[in-house]
Every structure is written in structure tokens, then in C-alpha cells.
Design an enzyme around this catalytic site. Structure first.
Site, mmCIF file in Angstrom:
data_model
loop_
_atom_site.group_PDB
_atom_site.id
_atom_site.type_symbol
_atom_site.label_atom_id
_atom_site.label_comp_id
_atom_site.label_asym_id
_atom_site.label_seq_id
_atom_site.Cartn_x
_atom_site.Cartn_y
_atom_site.Cartn_z
ATOM 1 N N ARG A 125 0.703 -1.053 0.348
ATOM 2 C CA ARG A 125 0.165 -0.027 -0.017
ATOM 3 C C ARG A 125 0.839 1.584 0.677
ATOM 4 N NH1 ARG A 125 -2.594 -0.208 6.147
ATOM 5 N NH2 ARG A 125 -0.945 -0.189 6.974
ATOM 6 N N ASN A 161 -5.506 7.269 3.427
ATOM 7 C CA ASN A 161 -5.072 6.897 5.111
ATOM 8 C C ASN A 161 -3.993 6.758 5.536
ATOM 9 O OD1 ASN A 161 -6.920 4.433 7.077
ATOM 10 N ND2 ASN A 161 -4.333 3.213 6.426
ATOM 11 N N GLU A 162 -4.135 7.294 6.757
ATOM 12 C CA GLU A 162 -2.514 7.002 7.506
ATOM 13 C C GLU A 162 -1.685 8.205 6.276
ATOM 14 O OE1 GLU A 162 -0.778 4.686 9.475
ATOM 15 O OE2 GLU A 162 -3.008 4.716 11.192
ATOM 16 N N GLU A 193 -8.480 4.150 14.705
ATOM 17 C CA GLU A 193 -7.914 2.768 14.904
ATOM 18 C C GLU A 193 -7.633 3.381 16.943
ATOM 19 O OE1 GLU A 193 -5.712 2.117 12.531
ATOM 20 O OE2 GLU A 193 -6.547 2.816 10.464
HETATM 21 C C1 GAL Z 1 -2.281 1.450 10.657
HETATM 22 C C2 GAL Z 1 -3.254 1.720 9.271
HETATM 23 C C3 GAL Z 1 -3.811 0.308 9.782
HETATM 24 C C4 GAL Z 1 -3.598 -1.320 9.528
HETATM 25 C C5 GAL Z 1 -2.925 -0.269 11.304
HETATM 26 C C6 GAL Z 1 -2.099 -1.944 12.018
HETATM 27 O O1 GAL Z 1 -1.478 2.210 10.754
HETATM 28 O O2 GAL Z 1 -3.916 2.413 8.841
HETATM 29 O O3 GAL Z 1 -4.690 0.266 7.774
HETATM 30 O O4 GAL Z 1 -2.713 -1.772 9.033
HETATM 31 O O5 GAL Z 1 -2.219 -0.014 11.707
HETATM 32 O O6 GAL Z 1 -1.194 -1.744 10.939
#
Ligand code: GAL
EC number: 3.2.1.23
Length: 709
Positions: free
Chosen positions: A123, A161-162, A323
Site C-alpha cells: 500500500r 489512510n495515514e 483506530e
Molecule cells: C494503521 C493502518 C491500518 C492498519 C493498522 C495496523 O497504521 O491505518 O490500516 O494497518 O495500522 O497495522
């Protein structure tokens, strides 16, 4: 669910203007079949969830072929969840372009420093500065948002995303052309200005025109000019914000009622005080506490968490956590420690206590395939809800019950640490010399305040400083003149400003200034001139640590250090003596500044290491060295306590943390036990308990106490 656009400028004091504490989970209906939809929605509802986030990696499902769209899976999921009262946040899915896109338009791929294009299969491999990628990003954003324009269950959006978490860098031809355009604009199309800014007369790095400008390849073969490197990172931040702007503009046009945020991850090459945050309704921060613990080993759970959360808040105020780590986490090369019973809830309260106005547990269920099969969710692979589900449910019930008291409050800070400044963070990295970064140094003060229960956090000098009693500026090389008058006014009104070594010693081009440090405006304010500076060893080190040559291939030291080669410089503060670290400055004082600490050995003996100058009702302290853990108690006694700062809770036991959220009419004190064993709460606490895990006087392992004072 009411979200008002915040018309207050971004500020660390800014709460999210809403009547709903968002609680829920990122959800991936594309990872299971449709038979789960109803069951999942029912269980989420029973847990008290009100929100899910979806679709950030699902572009290939929504646009399986170029210009052919299929939103049916998400339509079904949103509908079923909506029926159960659970709203949806959608994401622009641009962190993972479909394979047809990278195959037909390979020029969108990032290129690494060795010229190797990124591959499909993970990604963030597409370059956000690529004009072709921007066009695709705008197209999917428009089609997707128009599809959901009138869907009553879709309440907001996350951009991408991030951004930049996997990497922010690219060295492709496309990137180079975009960099050149950025520079043309920055330097008014005048190559002489660029040559001056980058110091073109050093090592023949001058250019005849912008087309010749190269990307800074470090170590190819040696270092590039700090001006060149700083501008590359400014460019990356500009391109990242521009990529996001493209999407925000469309989303706002399609439905101005939606709230829009971005979930920050590693926060690389993002200028949070610029358009990046200003164009969003609020920021969001993905919080994986046990990942940070292992990566940083900075003193146990709680401390490291608080630092990340306080940084997240410093950019633009309260945030949501889309998250929040719920269980064991891993990617193929690593795994994190596992939250113990109660710890997931405690970590969520750490987020709340430090500015989260919403928390979503990552993720509803773990994936059975892909690069994160062991990143556990609220429920398990076998679809059985266990302790993590129970804790999420408990948290959702509690936080929803106290939301009216919580929302609208900001996090108290008595001690501010200057942070959130893009130029200063980058300027250090362009020429680090093995010295701690401003943030590394800041963490010494932050950790001390955390352990002592003092309300501290990070703040930009352009923010409202009036609630602060102390502001510490950690070695900010680039000082903007306009900050001085603002700080002086705040000091005159009673503030204690603490400046530290090297502050103000470079200009906006990353050049060393021509005046003596810390530069005319700060010299006038602090009454300090730096006559000379020099390098010292870090605490407990033998010197020259940054150079590899001292060790043989087995890691054995081959140079014997003597006491004199260690060159320990010592100084006196209060009635104690300390060993200085990293750097000394030889100061001369003027305009009524007085020594507040003195060098006590070697050639500087008797010279001031710290100065104090009274200004109006307040004072300016200048520290001509770096902070060390040893000196912090004396530092507090000498400079922080006299400014009127006291701990929110005296005699905090180790492992207990405290934070306060407050507004004009209420104060909520959070006391959290970050250990697995009961800890006694210091005596004398009064207030009405909103959450209370005390038994007698003891706060249970991972227990939470929230008091309205
Ligand atoms: C974050 C990301 C998620 C997932 C999570 C756990 O950085 O936004 O998609 O990858 O970490 O690794």
C-alpha cells in the site's frame, strides 16, 4: 448526530463541536461474506457502538475496471448498519489503487532512493505528487461521494489512510518535475533566489535554471545542502496537503454537511499548522500504544502513550481515534505485546483524557488473509466475542453516559512545550550532528511532568498562550521574528519563558545567522549572547558516539576513554551539581539578566549556564545546554514551581497517570492505573465520580477513576 464546522482557528485548546462521542470500529465487510452483515450490526448495536469506518482499501471493489463502478457491497453494509442505528464514515480509498491503475499508469508509482519503482502488492505505493494519480484520486472521490450524497447513514469522511505512514518519499522523474514547479513558485521563478537559499556557492551546487534542479539524494556520495533537503521536505508536505485538498474540495461541494478528517499515523512530512489541518474539520490519530512501547522503550506503558497523544493534540486540538489498538497486533516482521484484561479500556481512557472526542477500536474482526492476519479485532477469527468485546461494550456505555460532560472540554496544560512546527522539526534532521532532536529533548521535560502529575503538553507559539504558566522552547533553530513580540507580551503578563541552547541560530533558509545567537530579538528579550558553543557527550556515553570507528566488528570498544577524554562538563543548579550533556554554550549576560546556574569545572567554571531575566510580571530563562533526566527535579524547583505550577495530584505512585479535561464551567480529573496491580490513590481527592474502579482507596489494576471536581 450533530457536528458543527469549527469556525475557531486551529488550536490545541479547540474541542470538536459535536453532541456525539463517536464510538465504534473500522469495519471491513469486504473480508467476509454477506451472511455476517446483519449479525455484525446487531452485535455492534448491543455493544453500544454508534459508528463504523469503511472502504479505505476498497477502491478495486468500487471501481473494478476504469470508469466502471460498483458500490453495491457498501450500499448493503451501510443500509444494514443504518437500520441498527449505526452511522458510517467512508474513506477515500486512495491508499491502495487497483491493479489496473498501476498497470496502465505506472508513472504514478513512487520511486525509491536507488531509482527502483514501487511494486503493486502492498500500500501507499502511489505518489501523491503525481498529476496523473491526482486525477484518478479526484475521479474516485467525486463518483463515490456523489453516490453517497443523499445517504442518511453516511455522516462523514476520512481522507485516504495515514498519509505518508509507509513512506513519504519518492525520487521519480515525475516527482522531480513537481519539485521543480514547487521551487519556481517558492522562489518567484528566480533561480538566483534558490541558489542563495541553498548556498549554491558551496560545493558548486548552483543551478542555471529550475529544470536542472535535482532531488536531494543523501549519501550519493555524501550529504546535500541543508537548504536543499529542507525544501524537499517542504515540497513533500505541500504535495501531501494538495493531494488531500483535491479530495476535500470535492467532498465539501458534494455535501457540505459531512465532517471530514484525516487519520494520522507516523505523521511524516505533514505540516499540521498549514492547510493540511486548516481545511479539515478536525484531525484524527490512529493509536497503537503497545506498538509504540516496543519501538521506543521509553519507560513503560502510559508514558509513551501520553507523549503520542499530546503530540496528536498539539496540531489542531481535540481529535478522534479512528483506530485504537484492541488486541495483539502484527505484520509479518513483528508483533506487539498483548493488552491484558482491562488494559484495552484503560488505553482508550488515556486517549480520552488527552483529547480524544471519539474512539474506534481497531478493527471489528481480524482478517483471515493478507498482510495483517494477526492484527486482532474486537471479536476473534472464530467470530466469537470475548473479553475485548466486553471491554469495548463497557467503554462505549460509560463514555456515552458521560459524553455531555466530556464534549466541549479541552485538556489542561500549565506547562507548554513548543511543538508542531514543521520547519523546526525538519531543520534539525537536515543537519543533526548526532544531537537529540528538539522533540527528543522536549520528552525529558514531558516525562518529568507526566511522572509528577503536572499538566503539560505541546503547543505552537502562534497558539493562544494565555492559559500557560510556563513555555519551554526546545532548541528551535529557526526562530521567526514575529513570535518574539507575542512571547514578550505573554511574559510581561506573568509567563515564564524558557529558551534553550541553539534557539534562533538559523534563519528561514536554514543558514546560520550572521548575528550572535540567539539572534537580536531573543538576545534583547533574554539578555543573553552566545559567545561560543561546543559538543559534549550524551549522558553515560564515552564520546564520539556518533562515529562508528570506536568499535571493532564484534562490537568491542577499541579506543580506551579516559576521564579527561570524556570531557564531562559540570554545572551547579540550586545546591546541586550535575553533568551536562550534548552541548555547552558560553553565555554573556546583559540587560539585567542574572546567572541562575553556573558551570562548575573546566574552563567554563564560574560562567553562567542558565540565566534569568525579569520581564514585566514574568521572566525569561535561557538554558545554555540540553536537558538531562538528572537535573529535572532541580529544574522544576527553580523554574516551574515558582511559576505557580503544582501537580494535579501530589505524590502520584509510579504507574498512575493523571490528566484533566476542563471548560469554563467544569473540570474532569482522569486518574488511570497503567499497571496490572492495584495502586493507592493519593489522599484528599474530592469530587463526584463518573467512573470509579476504586476498592477502598486502591485503584484496581488498569482501573479508571474520572471525577468531576
Ligand atoms: C494503521 C493502518 C491500518 C492498519 C493498522 C495496523 O497504521 O491505518 O490500516 O494497518 O495500522 O497495522
Amino acid at each position: 448526530m450533530k457536528f458543527n464546522r469549527n469556525d475557531r482557528p486551529i488550536s490545541v485548546w479547540r474541542p470538536i463541536d459535536t453532541d456525539t462521542f463517536l464510538v465504534g470500529a473500522p469495519h471491513y465487510p469486504e473480508h467476509v461474506d454477506d451472511s455476517f452483515l446483519e449479525r455484525d450490526a446487531e452485535r455492534m448495536k448491543a455493544a453500544g457502538f454508534n459508528i463504523v469506518r469503511m472502504a479505505e482499501f476498497a477502491w478495486h471493489i468500487m471501481e473494478p475496471r476504469e470508469n466502471t463502478y460498483d458500490f453495491s457491497l457498501f450500499d448493503r453494509a451501510i443500509e444494514v448498519l443504518g437500520k441498527h442505528g449505526i452511522k458510517t464514515i467512508l474513506c477515500t480509498p486512495t491508499a491502495t489503487p487497483p491493479r489496473w491503475l498501476t498497470q496502465h499508469y505506472p508513472e504514478v508509482l513512487r520511486t525509491d532512493v536507488r531509482g527502483r519503482p514501487a511494486s503493486h502488492g502492498s500500500r501507499q505505493h502511489a505518489d501523491t505528487s503525481s498529476p496523473v494519480y491526482r486525477t484518478h484520486s479526484q475521479r474516485i472521490t467525486r463518483v463515490m461521494s456523489e453516490h453517497y450524497r443523499d445517504n442518511p447513514h453516511v455522516v462523514g469522511w476520512q481522507t485516504d489512510n495515514e498519509l505518508n505512514t509507509s513512506t513519504s518519499l519518492s525520487y521519480s522523474e515525475v516527482t522531480r518535475r513537481e519539485f521543480q514547479k514547487f521551487l519556481e513558485d517558492r522562489y518567484d521563478n528566480d533561480i538566483a533566489k534558490l541558489n542563495f537559499a541553498w548556498g549554491g556557492d558551496f560545493w558548486a551546487t548552483a543551478y542555471d535554471n529550475f529544470d536542472q534542479v535535482v532531488l536531494p539524494l543523501d549519501n550519493a556520495p555524501v550529504s546535500c545542502s541543508p537548504g536543499h533537503v529542507l525544501d524537499y521536505h517542504r515540497f513533500l508536505a505541500f504535495a501531501t496537503a494538495r493531494f488531500q485538498s483535491d479530495q476535500i474540495e470535492i467532498l465539501r461541494e458534494v455535501n457540505p454537511e459531512w465532517f471530514i478528517f484525516h487519520n494520522l499515523g507516523r505523521m511524516t512530512d505533514i505540516d499540521f499548522r498549514g492547510p493540511f489541518s486548516r481545511e479539515l474539520d478536525f484531525n484524527a490519530y490512529d493509536f497503537y500504544p503497545l506498538l509504540h512501547d516496543e519501538m521506543q522503550r521509553l519507560g513503560g506503558p502510559g508514558l509513551v502513550h501520553s507523549q503520542h497523544l499530546d503530540v496528536a493534540r498539539s496540531h489542531s486540538g481535540n481529535f478522534i481515534v479512528p483506530e485504537q489498538q484492541s488486541g495483539f497486533g502484527s505484520q509479518p516482521p513483528f508483533s506487539t505485546l498483548t493488552p491484558e484484561p482491562g488494559e484495552m479500556r484503560r488505553m482508550a481512557y488515556s486517549s480520552v483524557s488527552r483529547g480524544a472526542d471519539g474512539v474506534m477500536f481497531f478493527r471489528w474482526r481480524p482478517a483471515h488473509f493478507g498482510a495483517e492476519i494477526y492484527w486482532m479485532g474486537v471479536i476473534d477469527h472464530d467470530d466469537i466475542p470475548r473479553r475485548r468485546y466486553d471491554e469495548a461494550k463497557q467503554f462505549a456505555g460509560e463514555v456515552t453516559a458521560m459524553k455531555d460532560k466530556l464534549l466541549g472540554t479541552h485538556v489542561r496544560m500549565d506547562v507548554g512545550i513548543a511543538g508542531a512546527d514543521f520547519d523546526n522539526e525538519e531543520a534539525h534532521k537536515t543537519y543533526a550532528m548526532g544531537l537529540p532532536s528538539p522533540h527528543d529533548d522536549a520528552l525529558i521535560l514531558h516525562s518529568h511532568c507526566y511522572r509528577r502529575g503536572i499538566a503539560a503538553g505541546f503547543i505552537h507559539p502562534e497558539d493562544d498562550l494565555s492559559p500557560l504558566k510556563v513555555l519551554y522552547v526546545p532548541h528551535w533553530l529557526i526562530w521567526r521574528e514575529e513570535w518574539t513580540a507575542k512571547l514578550e507580551a505573554w511574559v510581561r503578563a506573568g509567563g515564564t519563558l524558557i529558551l534553550s541552547a541553539r534557539t534562533g541560530s538559523r534563519d528561514i533558509n536554514n543558514h546560520v545567522i550572521h548575528d550572535p545567537a540567539p539572534g537580536k530579538p531573543l538576545t534583547a528579550l533574554a539578555g543573553v549572547t552566545v559567545e561560543e558553543f561546543g559538543r559534549l557527550t550524551p549522558p553515560d556515553a564515552d564520546g564520539l558516539f556518533a562515529l562508528g570507528g570506536m568499535y571493532d566488528t564484534n562490537g568491542k570498544r577499541v579506543v580506551k576513554q579516559t576521564e579527561s577524554s570524556r570531557r564531562k562538563y559540570r554545572f551547579r543548579l540550586g545546591n546541586q551539581e550535575f553533568t551536562a550533556a550534548h552541548m555547552y554554550e558560553h553565555l554573556s549576560l546583559s540587560d539585567g539578566a542574572e546567572p541562575a546556574g553556573e558551570w562548575s569545572n573546566r574552563w567554563l567554571e564560574g560562567q553562567p549556564v542558565i540565566s534569568r531575566r525579569a520581564v514585566g510580571e514574568g521572566q525569561v530563562i535561557y538554558v545554555g545546554t540540553y536537558l538531562t533526566e538528572d537535573m529535572m527535579p532541580a529544574f522544576e524547583d527553580q523554574f516551574i514551581a515558582p511559576a505557580g505550577v503544582t501537580p494535579m495530584l501530589e505524590d502520584l505512585p509510579e504507574g498512575m497517570e493523571v490528566s484533566m479535561r476542563q471548560s469554563d464551567d467544569r473540570r474532569l480529573l482522569f486518574v488511570l492505573n497503567t499497571t496490572s496491580e492495584p495502586l493507592d490513590v493519593p489522599a484528599g481527592l474530592e469530587g463526584s465520580a463518573l467512573i470509579d474502579d476504586r476498592k477502598g482507596n486502591a485503584l484496581q489494576g488498569y482501573g479508571v477513576l474520572v471525577l468531576e471536581l
